[in-house]
Write an enzyme that holds these catalytic residues in place. Structure first.
Site, mmCIF file in Angstrom:
data_model
loop_
_atom_site.group_PDB
_atom_site.id
_atom_site.type_symbol
_atom_site.label_atom_id
_atom_site.label_comp_id
_atom_site.label_asym_id
_atom_site.label_seq_id
_atom_site.Cartn_x
_atom_site.Cartn_y
_atom_site.Cartn_z
ATOM 1 N N SER A 160 16.742 -43.926 -20.871
ATOM 2 C CA SER A 160 16.817 -44.426 -19.580
ATOM 3 C C SER A 160 18.163 -44.648 -19.161
ATOM 4 O O SER A 160 19.021 -44.956 -20.141
ATOM 5 C CB SER A 160 15.885 -45.849 -19.469
ATOM 6 O OG SER A 160 16.172 -46.612 -18.363
ATOM 7 N N TYR A 186 15.999 -54.381 -23.902
ATOM 8 C CA TYR A 186 15.413 -53.152 -23.324
ATOM 9 C C TYR A 186 16.575 -51.877 -23.281
ATOM 10 O O TYR A 186 16.372 -50.768 -23.820
ATOM 11 C CB TYR A 186 14.891 -53.302 -22.102
ATOM 12 C CG TYR A 186 14.319 -52.125 -21.526
ATOM 13 C CD1 TYR A 186 12.960 -51.378 -22.158
ATOM 14 C CD2 TYR A 186 14.917 -51.478 -20.079
ATOM 15 C CE1 TYR A 186 12.841 -50.146 -21.545
ATOM 16 C CE2 TYR A 186 14.093 -50.108 -19.711
ATOM 17 C CZ TYR A 186 13.440 -49.779 -20.267
ATOM 18 O OH TYR A 186 12.691 -48.490 -19.772
#
Length: 327
Positions: A160, A186
């Site tokens: 990501s 994350y």
């Protein structure tokens, strides 16, 4: 030294769908495993692979619910597996081994995002444990099947642009010394996903196994379950009626568009001589050392071979994996 991150100037782009990429692709006789395949982005990936003739196995924590999702889709089977349960991963891999199939495509799409702090049974920070360590263990268990693929195999790891949030801290992967921050955790997990592809490709290339990491785009779905409506609105990702905004120019994509780069990495002949690269919008991404947060490109630290090797060895140590040829 960093991975060779040079765009190929493909005919695709942010508006491309997985079906567009797969046009003309024939996967008859191929076997694939797709984690996270029972919903949203993963579901679109499974659908295209199966439509093109691959036999797709979807490991799922809730296998009964996943079987309902795929009850009328040919070429798809579901098996139980939990990325936070080592015995579950071992049992799943053993079941696949017993099938006698080689593994041509391994798509590592499952994950969690921006969760409150939780830890796996071994006490490791949950986002890192789920998104990276679980997939590291699974790939190790499937390594013989990947090596057995005639004509080579591909592993696609979902990363990501969140990797840009700050890389990873090898001295404190579990947020024991640092204050826990859900976005930093994350970002660390997504950096680990990109680095995993680098180190995996370094080990697999001589066996015909090539690995790629992917930024699929920003797709509103179950991954955002831990975000408030206000947080989602701050990303400009939702209409007043609650439906998702789709604007690929701003990296806000539909699941069909989001799956495109995964399918491209899994099937494109243009990548026959490449591996260990980070891709987005159906092309190899360029390196961007200090661009705008959330903008295109990959940070150098996420494709650095030395950091990838350090993470690989630490992951093997944490999981006590000593498999020859893999660790």
């Amino acid at each position: 030294m960093t991975a060779v991150q040079l765009p190929l100037d493909t005919p695709f782009g942010p508006f491309t769908t997985a079906a567009d990429v797969a046009d003309g692709v024939d996967l008859t006789g191929k076997s694939a495993i797709v984690t996270g395949g029972a919903s949203n982005l993963g579901f679109e990936t499974v659908k295209i692979l199966a439509l093109k003739g691959a036999h797709v196995v979807v490991p799922a924590r809730n296998a009964s619910a996943a079987r309902q999702v795929f009850h009328d889709m040919p070429n798809v089977e579901v098996a139980a597996m939990d990325l936070l349960d080592p015995l579950s991963i071992t049992a799943f891999a053993s079941g696949f081994e017993e099938s006698g199939r080689a593994l041509d495509l391994l798509i590592l799409s499952a994950g969690v995002m921006a969760t409150p702090l939780f830890r796996d049974p071994a006490g490791r920070e949950g986002q890192f444990a789920t998104n990276h360590l679980g997939h590291f263990r699974l790939t190790a268990a499937l390594w013989p099947r990947l090596r057995g693929a005639a004509g080579g195999a591909r592993v696609v790891v979902l990363s990501s642009r969140a990797h840009q949030l700050g890389g990873l801290d090898l001295s404190d992967l579990d947020f024991r010394r640092r204050a826990y921050d859900k976005w930093l955790a994350y970002g660390q997990a997504k950096t680990a996903n990109a680095l995993f592809a680098v180190a995996l490709d370094a080990r697999g290339a001589e066996h015909g196994i090539r690995a790629f990491s992917v930024h699929p785009g920003s797709i509103l779905g179950p991954l955002a379950r831990h975000l408030s409506r206000e947080e989602i609105e701050q990303f400009g990702a939702v209409h007043p009626d609650g439906t998702a905004v789709v604007d690929p120019r701003r990296d806000l994509k539909s699941p069909q568009q989001g799956a495109a780069t995964t399918i491209w990495c899994a099937t494109s002949p243009a990548l026959a001589s490449f591996g260990g690269v980070y891709c987005e919008d159906c092309d190899i991404a360029f390196i961007e050392a200090d661009g705008e947060l959330g903008g295109p490109g990959v940070r150098p630290f996420a494709v650095d071979p030395d950091t990838a090797e350090a993470l690989w060895h630490e992951s093997a140590r944490l999981l006590d994996i000593r498999q020859p040829g893999y660790c």
